[in-house]
Design an enzyme around this catalytic site. Structure first.
Site, mmCIF file in Angstrom:
data_model
loop_
_atom_site.group_PDB
_atom_site.id
_atom_site.type_symbol
_atom_site.label_atom_id
_atom_site.label_comp_id
_atom_site.label_asym_id
_atom_site.label_seq_id
_atom_site.Cartn_x
_atom_site.Cartn_y
_atom_site.Cartn_z
ATOM 1 C CG ASP A 49 5.794 -1.459 -8.454
ATOM 2 O OD1 ASP A 49 6.823 -1.115 -9.071
ATOM 3 O OD2 ASP A 49 5.813 -1.947 -7.313
ATOM 4 N N GLY A 51 0.771 -1.236 0.000
ATOM 5 C CA GLY A 51 0.000 0.000 0.000
ATOM 6 C C GLY A 51 0.801 1.284 0.000
ATOM 7 C CD GLU A 89 -1.138 -7.876 -3.912
ATOM 8 O OE1 GLU A 89 -0.594 -8.977 -4.131
ATOM 9 O OE2 GLU A 89 -0.632 -6.789 -4.259
ATOM 10 C CB CYS A 122 12.160 -3.262 -7.241
ATOM 11 S SG CYS A 122 11.333 -4.830 -6.871
#
Length: 473
Positions: free
Chosen positions: A192, A127, A147, A245
């Site tokens: 993401d 979150g 999610e 990432c």
């Protein structure tokens, strides 16, 4: 801390093949072995940056601005008595402990844009980015927070609740469903993407234990499906930010080029070289940010900003949705709820919200959610504001934390001792005070919940998932 970080030789060879010529492997390895600096983001739904800086100074916290996020700071704080996560400021939702690199994708999404009415966060838990987006939207419009992992939806909801977010609708699906189920519904989409996590070595010494080049190739196939779906869900002229990432070009540049090859002139890459000072140091020729950890002393990261220039034909899907369990309140019923709330707690319903009823529960949905109702199945929408009973309404915790301003008439201010008891889920007895009915509970300038007077005792209304039982401020 991470001098013993595990870095496979195959991985180092792979990184050397993609590292820009002006960077070197020695500094890459050295940065991977350094622990990450701790960083936080001020939650402007609850407090201004200016007011937070005053508080931080009083607490002896040293803050250094994160250049790509106006509300982000690297922090140095004495955590010997209580960790940052157990401070009153954190539990009140005034800030979020968030890795600095992860603040970049929402900043890129909102670069030069102010008025998105519908935003999708495709992979939202826990979150940090969701609550950052909600703050950038100022709780207006609708934010769909999806999610895939059911086990992580609970923590996502708890963080949304703690941070005072009221414009979110939560869902629990594979992100690949959105393009078919909600085509061209969103002004902005953040993807993401799940990735091989090559940039996370600095916070997890074992992050590369299971790394293989084949796993990179395999996950890139999933990412290509996800970015196509995200693009379909985007309105024409909408903005998509794709981030990971990780460092491999297979999961980053190549995924974005796959989108361009699939949809041609409908896809435009928008440069991020002016997102912050010295962004040029990591900007690729396409305008993406490909961030190696030694450049900004951060995680490894990738961010791309993409605009949809034209409508594209969405995939066909067969929808099977059950009966929607909520009923929209009549104008008269909504007015009654608004009047009772104003009378009981001196709180006004926001004009861009709608009251919906499910059995005896009263919910407040973002008005901008309505076009999606009946088109998609959400696990939770908006905030539960009340339960009906014989004498009227029993108001709920999120009424206080998302709708109250702190200037209401019906407030009880707690001492530090009582505030500790409150956050541990216990009733409190404010010295020399008594009352009746429901009351907003405040500590050190922040609304922290909703209680009910029982004589000289305030009955605790804190939801169980927000209760902390030890090592408090």
């Amino acid at each position: 801390m991470h001098a013993n970080v595990y870095i496979p030789e195959e991985f180092l060879t792979h990184i050397e093949s993609i590292m820009p010529s002006h960077l070197d492997m020695a500094s890459f390895v050295a940065s991977c072995q350094k622990p990450l600096r701790k960083s936080i983001r001020v939650n402007t739904l609850k407090i201004s940056v200016e007011d937070f800086l005053v508080r931080a100074k009083e607490k002896g916290w040293e803050l250094e601005p994160v250049p790509w996020c106006e509300t982000g700071f690297w922090i140095t704080a004495d955590e010997s008595e209580a960790p940052l996560g157990n401070t009153a400021e954190h539990m009140s939702g005034l800030f979020y402990i968030q890795e600095a690199s992860s603040m970049m994708p929402p900043s890129a999404l909102f670069q030069g844009e102010a008025d998105y009415q519908a935003v999708l966060d495709t992979a939202a838990a826990p979150g940090s980015k969701t609550t950052q987006i909600a703050a950038l939207m100022n709780n207006r419009g609708v934010l769909v927070a999806n999610e895939y992992a059911a086990s992580r939806v609970k923590v996502l909801h708890a963080n949304i609740e703690r941070c005072g977010v009221r414009n979110a609708a939560l869902s629990n699906f594979d992100g690949r469903v959105f393009g078919g189920w909600l085509p061209e519904q969103f002004d902005a989409v953040l993807l993401d993407a799940p990735c091989s996590g090559e940039g996370t070595i600095r916070k997890d010494a074992d992050a590369m234990k299971n790394w293989t080049y084949q796993s990179v190739v395999d996950i890139a196939d999933t990412q290509k499906d996800l970015i196509e779906s995200a693009f379909h869900a985007l309105k024409p002229n909408g903005v998509l930010v794709y981030s990971t990432c990780t460092l491999s070009t297979e999961e980053n540049q190549q995924v974005c080029h796959h989108l361009k090859e699939t949809f041609g002139d409908a896809v435009e890459f928008e440069s991020l070289e002016s997102l912050f000072d010295n962004a040029k140091a990591t900007t690729t020729e396409e305008g993406f940010l490909h961030i190696f950890p030694q450049v900004y002393d951060s995680e490894g990261f990738f961010v791309a900003r993409i605009r949809k220039l034209a409508s594209v034909t969405p995939p066909e899907v067969k929808k099977r949705l059950g009966k929607f369990p909520f009923e929209k309140a009549s104008k008269k019923a909504q007015q009654e709820v608004a009047e009772q709330l104003l009378g009981a707690l001196d709180i006004e319903l926001p004009s861009d919200t709608q009251v919906w009823i499910r059995d005896k529960d009263v919910w407040l949905f973002p008005e901008a959610l309505e076009p999606m109702i009946g088109e998609f199945r959400f696990s939770r929408m908006g905030i539960k504001i009340a339960e009906t009973h014989k004498k009227g309404y029993r108001w709920q915790h999120q009424v206080a934390t998302t709708l109250a301003t702190g200037n209401e008439a019906n407030i009880v201010d707690l001492s530090i001792e009582d505030a500790r008891e409150w956050f541990m889920g216990r009733d409190v007895r404010p010295e020399g005070l008594s009352g009746e009915g429901e009351v907003l509970v405040k500590y050190n300038g922040a609304i922290i919940g909703l209680g009910k007077w029982v004589g000289n005792r305030v009955k605790n209304g804190l939801p169980r998932e927000l209760v902390r039982d030890k090592n408090l401020f």
